[in-house]
Design a protein around this motif. Structure first.
Motif, PDB file in Angstrom:
ATOM      1  N   VAL A  60      19.254  52.869  17.684  1.00  0.00           N
ATOM      2  CA  VAL A  60      19.541  51.449  17.873  1.00  0.00           C
ATOM      3  C   VAL A  60      20.547  50.956  16.832  1.00  0.00           C
ATOM      4  CG1 VAL A  60      17.392  50.882  19.066  1.00  0.00           C
ATOM      5  CG2 VAL A  60      17.445  50.927  16.569  1.00  0.00           C
ATOM      6  N   GLY A  61      20.989  49.708  17.013  1.00  0.00           N
ATOM      7  CA  GLY A  61      21.934  49.092  16.074  1.00  0.00           C
ATOM      8  C   GLY A  61      23.357  49.112  16.604  1.00  0.00           C
ATOM      9  N   HIS A  62      24.125  48.088  16.228  1.00  0.00           N
ATOM     10  CA  HIS A  62      25.488  47.979  16.774  1.00  0.00           C
ATOM     11  C   HIS A  62      26.459  47.290  15.810  1.00  0.00           C
ATOM     12  CE1 HIS A  62      22.965  44.579  18.331  1.00  0.00           C
ATOM     13  NE2 HIS A  62      23.962  43.872  17.806  1.00  0.00           N
ATOM     14  N   GLU A  63      26.180  47.325  14.515  1.00  0.00           N
ATOM     15  CA  GLU A  63      27.039  46.634  13.544  1.00  0.00           C
ATOM     16  C   GLU A  63      27.427  47.594  12.420  1.00  0.00           C
ATOM     17  OE1 GLU A  63      25.210  42.294  13.341  1.00  0.00           O
ATOM     18  OE2 GLU A  63      23.743  43.771  14.046  1.00  0.00           O
ATOM     19  N   PRO A  64      28.506  48.363  12.612  1.00  0.00           N
ATOM     20  CA  PRO A  64      28.845  49.412  11.641  1.00  0.00           C
ATOM     21  C   PRO A  64      29.888  49.016  10.604  1.00  0.00           C
ATOM     22  CG  PRO A  64      30.080  49.756  13.669  1.00  0.00           C
ATOM     23  CD  PRO A  64      29.299  48.474  13.853  1.00  0.00           C
ATOM     24  N   VAL A  65      29.592  49.336   9.361  1.00  0.00           N
ATOM     25  CA  VAL A  65      30.577  49.338   8.284  1.00  0.00           C
ATOM     26  C   VAL A  65      30.489  50.730   7.665  1.00  0.00           C
ATOM     27  CG1 VAL A  65      31.358  48.291   6.131  1.00  0.00           C
ATOM     28  CG2 VAL A  65      30.165  46.886   7.842  1.00  0.00           C
ATOM     29  N   GLY A  66      31.630  51.397   7.495  1.00  0.00           N
ATOM     30  CA  GLY A  66      31.533  52.755   6.972  1.00  0.00           C
ATOM     31  C   GLY A  66      32.866  53.372   6.618  1.00  0.00           C
ATOM     32  N   VAL A  67      32.858  54.688   6.560  1.00  0.00           N
ATOM     33  CA  VAL A  67      34.010  55.489   6.154  1.00  0.00           C
ATOM     34  C   VAL A  67      34.238  56.563   7.214  1.00  0.00           C
ATOM     35  CG1 VAL A  67      34.886  57.085   4.401  1.00  0.00           C
ATOM     36  CG2 VAL A  67      33.548  55.079   3.707  1.00  0.00           C
ATOM     37  N   ILE A  68      35.490  56.755   7.593  1.00  0.00           N
ATOM     38  CA  ILE A  68      35.793  57.784   8.584  1.00  0.00           C
ATOM     39  C   ILE A  68      35.497  59.158   8.002  1.00  0.00           C
ATOM     40  CG2 ILE A  68      37.586  58.863   9.993  1.00  0.00           C
ATOM     41  CD1 ILE A  68      39.025  56.159  10.045  1.00  0.00           C
ATOM     42  N   GLU A  69      34.572  59.854   8.626  1.00  0.00           N
ATOM     43  CA  GLU A  69      34.202  61.203   8.205  1.00  0.00           C
ATOM     44  C   GLU A  69      35.065  62.250   8.892  1.00  0.00           C
ATOM     45  OE1 GLU A  69      31.496  63.872   6.057  1.00  0.00           O
ATOM     46  OE2 GLU A  69      31.895  61.706   5.935  1.00  0.00           O
ATOM     47  N   LYS A  70      35.329  62.047  10.190  1.00  0.00           N
ATOM     48  CA  LYS A  70      36.119  63.009  10.960  1.00  0.00           C
ATOM     49  C   LYS A  70      36.790  62.296  12.123  1.00  0.00           C
ATOM     50  CE  LYS A  70      35.860  67.561  13.169  1.00  0.00           C
ATOM     51  NZ  LYS A  70      34.971  68.695  13.559  1.00  0.00           N
ATOM     52  N   LEU A  71      38.048  62.636  12.354  1.00  0.00           N
ATOM     53  CA  LEU A  71      38.820  62.032  13.431  1.00  0.00           C
ATOM     54  C   LEU A  71      39.022  63.020  14.567  1.00  0.00           C
ATOM     55  CD1 LEU A  71      41.621  60.202  11.405  1.00  0.00           C
ATOM     56  CD2 LEU A  71      39.908  59.093  12.849  1.00  0.00           C
ATOM     57  N   GLY A  72      38.972  62.515  15.801  1.00  0.00           N
ATOM     58  CA  GLY A  72      39.314  63.323  16.954  1.00  0.00           C
ATOM     59  C   GLY A  72      40.787  63.675  16.952  1.00  0.00           C
ATOM     60  N   SER A  73      41.147  64.746  17.633  1.00  0.00           N
ATOM     61  CA  SER A  73      42.520  65.267  17.591  1.00  0.00           C
ATOM     62  C   SER A  73      43.544  64.302  18.164  1.00  0.00           C
ATOM     63  CB  SER A  73      42.578  66.595  18.364  1.00  0.00           C
ATOM     64  OG  SER A  73      42.165  66.402  19.710  1.00  0.00           O
ATOM     65  N   ALA A  74      43.144  63.385  19.041  1.00  0.00           N
ATOM     66  CA  ALA A  74      44.089  62.466  19.676  1.00  0.00           C
ATOM     67  C   ALA A  74      44.184  61.115  18.973  1.00  0.00           C
ATOM     68  CB  ALA A  74      43.699  62.254  21.142  1.00  0.00           C
ATOM     69  N   VAL A  75      43.359  60.894  17.944  1.00  0.00           N
ATOM     70  CA  VAL A  75      43.332  59.597  17.269  1.00  0.00           C
ATOM     71  C   VAL A  75      44.387  59.558  16.174  1.00  0.00           C
ATOM     72  CG1 VAL A  75      41.902  57.938  16.018  1.00  0.00           C
ATOM     73  CG2 VAL A  75      40.862  59.396  17.770  1.00  0.00           C
ATOM     74  N   GLN A  76      45.282  58.595  16.263  1.00  0.00           N
ATOM     75  CA  GLN A  76      46.392  58.489  15.313  1.00  0.00           C
ATOM     76  C   GLN A  76      46.331  57.160  14.568  1.00  0.00           C
ATOM     77  OE1 GLN A  76      49.971  59.028  17.597  1.00  0.00           O
ATOM     78  NE2 GLN A  76      49.596  61.209  17.960  1.00  0.00           N
ATOM     79  N   GLY A  77      46.968  57.133  13.388  1.00  0.00           N
ATOM     80  CA  GLY A  77      47.085  55.898  12.627  1.00  0.00           C
ATOM     81  C   GLY A  77      45.935  55.629  11.677  1.00  0.00           C
ATOM     82  N   TYR A  78      44.996  56.555  11.559  1.00  0.00           N
ATOM     83  CA  TYR A  78      43.862  56.431  10.656  1.00  0.00           C
ATOM     84  C   TYR A  78      43.774  57.696   9.810  1.00  0.00           C
ATOM     85  CZ  TYR A  78      42.573  52.819  14.039  1.00  0.00           C
ATOM     86  OH  TYR A  78      42.584  51.736  14.867  1.00  0.00           O
ATOM     87  N   THR A  79      43.030  57.620   8.711  1.00  0.00           N
ATOM     88  CA  THR A  79      42.851  58.791   7.858  1.00  0.00           C
ATOM     89  C   THR A  79      41.371  58.981   7.550  1.00  0.00           C
ATOM     90  OG1 THR A  79      43.155  57.474   5.838  1.00  0.00           O
ATOM     91  CG2 THR A  79      45.114  58.526   6.772  1.00  0.00           C
ATOM     92  N   GLU A  80      40.975  60.211   7.418  1.00  0.00           N
ATOM     93  CA  GLU A  80      39.600  60.488   7.009  1.00  0.00           C
ATOM     94  C   GLU A  80      39.397  59.977   5.581  1.00  0.00           C
ATOM     95  OE1 GLU A  80      39.017  64.642   7.764  1.00  0.00           O
ATOM     96  OE2 GLU A  80      39.103  64.378   9.949  1.00  0.00           O
TER      97      GLU A  80
END
Length: 366
Positions: A60-80
């Protein structure tokens, strides 16, 4: 061996418990986010009580604050390693519904059936975390369609300062936006819980000149004053409808925002409106509503009733965080309690029974 994480899962009505679950695998369009702070929402309490059905074993839960641990191969413009939030509503912005301007009501429900999520419309289907897919009250969450749904946190803002953006702030502001507020309007906001308080702040930012906050809790009414209410009414001490009519010289309010989800607050919100006024409904209702004939002017009063599921997506989140970063509004004051994820059951007990002046609970998984 599959790596495991802790997560709060729905077991049965009345039972949300901490369990071990596998850390999700990351698809090409996904991002795995390590949760640093999340919270409990009134909607989660509806799930706990069995008033809103979800699958057994769902996180449950739907309000995330966090840090990118791993990015999918097609996701651009962000960094782990980048600090991010994602909206409680995380639609597929390639869907027909999104391109029709209704991203929150998209076809994401079809994905679980092995079909394309770009097709189909369904109320609330853009709400995926803790509804259609595993949510955020966990050590990690998988963010779908990450390219469109992740929003970087501006430098210098704390988790608590942006914790309201994914849902509470977005929902409250949407209530104000849906109220068709114009400069100089009189607006009445029924219920000053977290969403109602954000609606109060949103009404002020949109230019309302007289904001009337209604609640039965004087502490919350005091916070409403700080966030923009000009007048506060405790429904235990007065006839709210009569007071609003007195304050408006018998004219009625231009808009009313209902932020609780009960027959009583909905009906009162309708009764305070002027002819041609707008009722903006934000409450999650758990039973049928009845519209009183007189307040509805037998359907001839030119009233508008708008409902909403809050918008999501990175642009919505960017705008909300900009308001916080500018110093115009700091909703970190709404975080009244802190709990470890290990103590999630205790946190639910506090929040669902509204003890000790609780507004929002910050949950820390680490």
């Amino acid at each position: 061996m599959t790596a495991m994480m802790k997560a709060a899962v729905f077991v049965s009505p009345g039972r949300i418990e901490l369990a071990d679950k596998p850390i999700p695998n990351v698809g090409p369009n996904d991002a795995l986010v390590r949760i640093t702070t999340t919270t409990i929402c009134g909607t989660d309490v509806h799930i706990l009580k069995g008033e809103y059905p979800v699958a057994k074993g769902l996180t449950v839960g739907h309000e995330p604050v966090g840090v990118i641990e791993k990015l999918g191969s097609a996701v651009q413009g962000y960094t782990e390693g980048q600090r991010v939030i994602a909206g409680a509503i995380c639609p597929n912005f390639n869907s027909y519904a999104a391109q029709d301007g209704l991203a929150s009501q998209d076809g994401s429900y079809l994905v679980g059936q092995g079909l394309c999520g770009c097709h189909g419309y369904k109320a609330t289907a853009g709400w995926r975390f803790g509804n259609l897919i595993d949510g955020t009250q966990a050590q990690y969450v998988l963010v779908p369609d990450a390219q469109a749904n992740l929003a970087p946190i501006p430098y210098g803002l704390t988790d608590e300062q942006v914790l309201m953006c994914p849902d509470i702030m977005s929902t409250g502001f949407k209530g104000a936006e849906n109220a068709n507020i114009r400069i100089g309007d009189t607006v009445v906001i029924f219920a000053q819980g977290p969403i109602g308080l954000c609606a109060t702040a949103g009404a002020r930012l949109l230019g309302a000149s007289t904001i009337i906050g209604v609640d039965g809790n004087d502490h919350r009414l005091g916070i409403a004053k700080k966030l923009g209410a000009d007048v506060t009414l405790n429904f235990n001490n007065c006839d709210v409808v009569a007071e609003v009519m007195k304050l408006t010289g018998g004219r009625g309010a231009d808009s009313a925002i209902e932020a609780l989800g009960t027959q009583g607050t909905f009906e009162s919100a309708l009764r305070v409106l002027k002819p041609g006024g707008t009722l903006s409904s934000l409450g999650v209702y758990s039973s049928d509503l009845t519209i009183p004939l007189g307040a509805f002017a037998a359907g001839l009063g030119d009233h508008r009733i708008n409902t909403a599921l809050c918008p999501g997506g990175k642009e919505r989140m960017r705008r909300l965080m900009n308001i916080v970063a500018s110093g115009r509004l700091d909703l970190g004051v709404m975080v009244t309690h802190h709990y470890k994820l290990d103590d999630i059951v205790e946190a639910y007990d506090l929040f669902s029974h509204q003890r000790d002046g609780v507004l929002k609970v910050a949950i820390k998984p680490w």
